[in-house]
Design an enzyme around this catalytic site. Sequence first.
Site, PDB file in Angstrom:
ATOM      1  N   TYR A 124       8.985  14.867   4.671  1.00 23.37           N
ATOM      2  CA  TYR A 124       9.301  16.193   4.140  1.00 23.37           C
ATOM      3  C   TYR A 124       9.422  17.238   5.253  1.00 23.37           C
ATOM      4  O   TYR A 124       9.556  18.424   4.976  1.00 23.37           O
ATOM      5  CB  TYR A 124       8.219  16.649   3.164  1.00 23.37           C
ATOM      6  N   LYS A 191       0.720   2.962   4.720  1.00 22.61           N
ATOM      7  CA  LYS A 191       1.529   1.751   4.861  1.00 22.61           C
ATOM      8  C   LYS A 191       1.653   1.483   6.366  1.00 22.61           C
ATOM      9  O   LYS A 191       2.750   1.340   6.915  1.00 22.61           O
ATOM     10  CB  LYS A 191       2.885   2.011   4.186  1.00 22.61           C
ATOM     11  N   ASP A 224       0.726   0.740  -1.862  1.00 20.00           N
ATOM     12  CA  ASP A 224       1.213  -0.053  -3.003  1.00 20.00           C
ATOM     13  C   ASP A 224       0.031  -0.641  -3.772  1.00 20.00           C
ATOM     14  O   ASP A 224      -0.004  -0.638  -5.004  1.00 20.00           O
ATOM     15  CB  ASP A 224       2.210  -1.137  -2.575  1.00 20.00           C
ATOM     16  N   ASP A 248       2.984  13.015  -3.049  1.00 20.44           N
ATOM     17  CA  ASP A 248       3.866  13.529  -4.090  1.00 20.44           C
ATOM     18  C   ASP A 248       3.961  12.516  -5.232  1.00 20.44           C
ATOM     19  O   ASP A 248       3.779  12.842  -6.414  1.00 20.44           O
ATOM     20  CB  ASP A 248       5.248  13.781  -3.466  1.00 20.44           C
TER      21      ASP A 248
END
Length: 356
Positions: A124, A191, A224, A248
């Site tokens: 972002y 991740k 995940d 988000d």
Amino acid sequence: MPHLITLIPGDGIGPEVADAACRVVEATGVEVVWDVEEAGAAVLEREGTPLPDRVIEAIRESRTALKGPITTPVGTGFRSVNVALRQELDLFAAVRPTATLPGIPSRYEGVDLVVVRENTEDLYAGIEFERGSREIAELCRELQHLGRPEIPSDAGVTVKPISVSGTQRIVRFAFDFARRNRRRLVTLGHKANIMRHSDGVFLYTAGGEAQFSPDVAFDAVQVDELALRLVTDPREFDVLLLPNLYGDIVSDLCAGLVGGLGVVPGANIGWEYAVFEPVHGSAPDIAGKGLANPVAMILSSAMMLAHLGEHEAAGRVRAAVAEVLGGGEVRTGDLGGSAGTADMAAAIVAAVRRSG
Ligand code: NAD
């Protein structure tokens, strides 16, 4: 002295839920002066920018804003007003409490989570290269020069910066928040196995910082797996600490665990300024129809009152929301009822007044 608050009603359902929240704040008796500022699509048409400088200046003066959602047109030249506002004012921490509310049917009882999202870095950050542009051709040549894999000539590119300094401050914020709110565990989502040099910085910097907060437990989970565990049993989590994009997405997932976007509030906080806004967007599908659930915006205003030191008023607003939802008679469509925004607002205003 009354509190000076910048009010940005936003667009779509923004003005409807903002009006409801203002009425609830006023019902507490806390003295407030609203400085109303417009941003978004209508201003863009008139002034050529969706976020005029005067809006930023107004928040710099008041230091506190209550904001409705603002539409971000997909794929146009304009950046999101919401992202720009967070970056301009360095509102580096998004805080989104997600808790089971009385009378709201949901899969799990007893959910009580807070998402702490880093708000200024990651994908972002606004470093984007347009497909087919001269800049992206240069970028491709530079990557080739560095011996990096080739980017397809028809690709667009978004860069994902995550810094040690940016991570340190959000981690310290999250642990401080946990301590002040008597929370026991901070769980970081990442991740880092794939994005070693961005999520890797987030993970390893946070691990180092966590050592200075032995009174709050720390855990790290791949994002995940976090998504799976959240929908399997969210009660095992307490404070979730996430980089911008995952924060988000996970915020909306968490909203789904407790009754949907209509009930989850939020705050964007920096060292100097704070902007309070619901997690939800401008909901164009129901805008202008008087159907929006104002609870998320009203609970955002309760967070704002607490931030201003008006704890008793904040508590009364939260209790009024709980009373109305628990009563089950006045509910908007998203919660399975048939009440409108104004009915819900009136019921909460009445409950706030009764508690005074
Ligand atoms: P959204 O949150 O606006 O809507 C998703 C779904 O939830 C829709 O079905 C909507 O009707 C419903 N919903 C949302 N808020 C509700 C409420 N208060 N009461 C009842 N139902 C509600 O998400 P979207 O459709 O992906 O986004 C619409 C626009 O809002 C986009 O332009 C997006 O960029 C923008 N957006 C802005 C913000 C912000 O201003 N902070 C946040 C998220 C999205």
